[in-house]
Design an enzyme around this catalytic site. Structure first.
Site: not given
Ligand code: MCN
Ligand code: MOS
Length: 762
Positions: A515, A656, A728-729
């Protein structure tokens, strides 16, 4: 090719960064109109089924495929006798052994459930029937089933995971109070709703792969290297994913098998990995063990932490599940020592599962901190505030932002922590013992470059195009919000295309890095496209804005206006019409200025340009504090989580609603980890015996209580261009110890070995 149809949705007022827009593709998923990898129609499709080893270690001496080949509809049987002519691809970081052959169906057997043959037939049923007729003769060699195997070795110390400062042993010996515990987590699996598999097709030397992916460019690179074709010849398509959780970041052996079969047969091939095969086709979270010794003063000030951890890995690759990942950064401590070993056993190489490392690590340190609190009769909230880390003791750097104190305080307030009575077994509700516990969590801010393309069309619509992935986190939605925000238009006017290796490059949807990374790229490209439009509007002979004397233009409420409101107000479509432009297209990336073509390719197809949390002046992480309430039936030992309140610092939140959903999702997985999830290994043959969703338990709705989530973050512009940290994690990290701590408070029984099942409580 258009992968995604433009869609109508939601309230346009949510369509800005920070708005609560619902998931863009959510209704497509629940109504079945989203197409998954195994649903792509391809004329003349053949079906491949994997045959897996039934021994944990040894050699395939002979594969008798005569009966299988004679079975109805069978087109081909692939075995270790076939040289597929593939070449080993680069690892995650872009290192590649020169010309080393790759055998997706190896003769050496290294774990039970390894793919050793494949049957391809006209129908899936025919392939599955014939697969049963494949007869394999093995030469078995001794094996190690798991960390519990009496013959398991010591493993090897990972030097890069060893941390030490001060004199931990001496400070521990001198400390008036010492607690020590060994904490264990079992093998855990992703069990995403969508199992693995792919549909694959060749047109000459052009390869199309429909496969669920967390990283379209990285996986496309692997296919191109296996088959020795240019990157451009591979198209990996993955617009919708039914959950990845870390399991879909890389191309795997069965993908090579399917692609080989498709080329050999000159037909498209579909390979569906069965649910049971999912448990061994790629790795889940490794089982871990760790001991933690805490030394403290009588009033609970930490003097030393000594940590020793181990995780299982395979016999052919090192995957550390870093038990010491959260230990050094949660608390202020002047004397510290941590070491992690990987111990080879006969398993598929483990992999990343939501919150890798941090998650089992937090189970250790957050359990140990409460053990210390109870030992000296101190409140678990108080002990955490007392030992608050004012900077990162490991790197010596200041935090960029760390609102963990606020998370603890506001979480405690919302939970009603002050109403707790300290003694174990002192709170009850009828026959149920009630317990409250805390668990803190953290996850690093990982930064990576990304690339995006913006198109302003003559009809006033704006397209956002990137190879980035949305597996359910909300990428489509937040990118639509970004473009809508910058052009001042309704989110309904934005189309987003993602999940295709032919589209602009992107960070992996992993490590909670996507993100922050892709938002930065889309923001940059959209701003540049808007600037280009402004330039044309102020200078083009056809433009009505030319004579206003304005030096910029406003974009809001779907209209373009001159800043002093000279009365001129056009929609994007009207302006594009006046400018006689069919489209404006701008592509931007967030690599450093002057990056070479090679840098670009590396950036999207390897993790070599990824930056860790302390590569810079600050130490950057997301933080959280979970407050859990459990009810334990005194007679039966059954544990139910009855309430969770969690407060988070993830910086600025782009959406959010989606963030709350991410946090809740993580918390729910954490509840599963605490109470249910455990990959059970048959010690006789190393087989995962509960390789199905009936026996490998994950939480259902009835296991999940009311979950309240609170944001205490502030924008962190060191962490990302738009001020967000990873989301996400972090939510899963710290949940299991919060529950284990609550179980101790309820029952007086400390469970250091997940999951907390009733046999351990009786
Ligand atoms: N977001 C936001 N504001 C931020 C950061 C993130 O609004 N400051 C929101 C957004 O909707 C964004 C989401 O959170 O799309 C996730 O953002 P981020 O933390 O950057 O994570 P990634 O997009 O890199 O997603 C990967 C992460 C990981 S590593 C795993 S494991 C995981 C996760 O996301 N697997 C998921 N969440 C998941 N959610 C679903 N539904 N399915 C998975 O397999
Ligand atoms: Mo998330 S376990 O880093 O795909």
């Amino acid at each position: 090719m258009t992968i995604m149809e433009p869609r109508k949705h939601g309230d346009a007022s949510d369509g800005t960064i920070g708005g609560r827009q619902s998931r863009f593709e959510g209704s497509m998923k629940v109504t079945g109109s989203a197409t998954y990898a195994l649903e792509y129609p391809a004329a003349g499709l053949a079906h491949a089924v994997l045959v897996q080893s039934t021994i944990p270690a040894g050699r395939v001496v002979k594969v008798d495929a005569v009966a299988a080949l004679a079975a109805p509809g069978v087109l081909m049987v692939l075995t270790p006798d076939d040289d597929l002519g593939l070449v080993t691809a680069t690892d995650w970081y872009g290192n590649r052994p020169e010309g080393k052959p790759y055998y997706p169906l190896p003769r050496e057997v290294r774990f039970n459930g390894q793919a050793i043959a494949a049957v391809v037939a006209e129908s899936r049923e025919q392939a599955a029937e014939a697969a049963k007729l494949v007869s394999v003769t093995y030469e078995e060699t001794p094996s190690i089933a798991s960390l519990d195997d009496p013959n398991v070795g010591e493993g090897k110390v990972m030097d890069n995971l060893t941390a030490a400062w001060g004199d931990a042993e001496a400070a521990l010996a001198a400390a008036p109070i010492m607690v020590e515990g060994e904490y264990r987590t079992p093998r855990e699996y992703h069990v995403a709703m969508e199992p693995h598999g792919l549909t694959v097709k060749w047109d000459g030397d052009q390869l199309t792969v429909w496969e669920p992916s967390q990283w379209s460019h990285g996986m496309a690179r692997t296919y191109c290297e296996w088959f020795g074709i240019p990157f451009e010849n591979v198209q990996l398509i993955s617009p919708f994913i039914g959950g990845g959780f870390g399991s879909k970041g890389g191309a795997l052996a069965y993908g090579a098998v399917a692609a080989f079969a498709a080329r050999k047969l000159d037909r498209p091939v579909k390979l569906a990995v069965t649910r049971a095969q999912n448990f061994t086709s790629y790795g889940g979270r490794a089982a871990t063990r760790q001991t933690i010794k805490l030394g403290a003063t009588q009033d609970g000030i930490l003097q030393a932490i000594v940590h020793r951890g181990a995780s299982e890995t395979s016999t052919y690759a090192d995957w550390p599940e870093q038990t010491g990942a959260a230990t050094p950064i949660l608390y202020k401590v002047e004397n510290f020592s941590s070491q992690h070993r990987v111990v080879p056993v006969n398993t598929v190489t483990p992999g990343a599962l939501r919150g890798p490392g941090k998650n089992p690590s937090a189970f250790g340190i957050e359990s140990a901190m409460e053990e210390l609190a109870y030992k000296i009769g101190m409140d678990p909230l108080e002990i955490r505030l007392q030992n608050y880390a004012d900077h990162d003791y490991q790197s010596g750097k200041p935090w960029s932002t760390r609102r963990l104190r606020e998370a603890l305080i506001e979480g405690a307030e919302a939970f009603g922590w002050s109403r707790r009575s300290h003694a174990p077994r002192s709170m009850r509700d009828g026959r149920q013992l009630v317990g409250w516990g805390i668990g803190c969590g953290t996850f690093p801010v990982i930064r990576a470059p990304s690339e995006a393309l913006i198109r302003i069309l003559a009809n006033g619509r704006v397209e956002v195009v990137s190879g980035a992935i949305d597996m359910g986190q909300g990428t489509y939605t937040i990118l639509a919000q970004t473009a809508a925000d910058i052009f001042g238009i309704s989110i309904d006017q934005v189309d987003v295309r993602l999940g295709d290796s032919r589209l602009p490059g992107s960070a992996i949807a992993g490590g909670s890095m996507l993100a922050g990374s892709i938002m930065g790229a889309v923001h940059k490209a959209a701003t540049a496209a808007r600037d280009e439009l402004i330039g044309l509007a102020l200078n083009d002979a056809n433009s009505p804005f030319r004579d206003t004397g304005a030096n910029t233009l406003n974009f809001s409420d779907g209209r373009v206006t001159a800043p002093r409101g000279e009365g001129l107000s056009l929609t994007l479509a009207e302006l594009m019409g006046r400018l006689k432009r069919a489209e404006i297209e701008i592509r931007r990336d967030t690599l450093p200025e002057g990056a070479s073509a090679q840098d670009h390719h590396q950036a999207w197809t390897t993790l070599s340009k990824v930056q860790g949390p302390t590569m810079g002046d600050y130490s950057m992480h997301s933080w959280c504090a979970h407050f859990a309430e459990v009810r334990v039936d005194e007679d039966f030992g059954t544990v139910r989580v009855s309430r969770i309140v969690s407060a988070f610092d993830c910086g600025r939140l782009y959406n959010p609603r989606l963030v709350e959903s991410q946090w809740r999702g993580g918390i729910i997985m954490g509840i599963g980890q605490a109470l249910l999830e455990e990959g059970v290994v048959d010690m006789r043959n190393g087989r995962t015996v509960n390789s199905n969703m009936g026996d490998y338990l994950v939480p259902t709705n009835s296991d999940i209580p009311d979950i309240q989530v609170i944001s205490v973050g502030v924008p962190d512009y060191n962490a990302s261009a738009l001020g967000g940290k990873g989301v996400g994690e972090v939510g899963i990290v710290g949940v299991a110890p919060a529950i284990a701590n609550a179980v101790f408070h309820a029952t007086g029984k400390r469970i250091r070995d997940l999951p907390i099942t009733l046999d351990k409580l009786m």
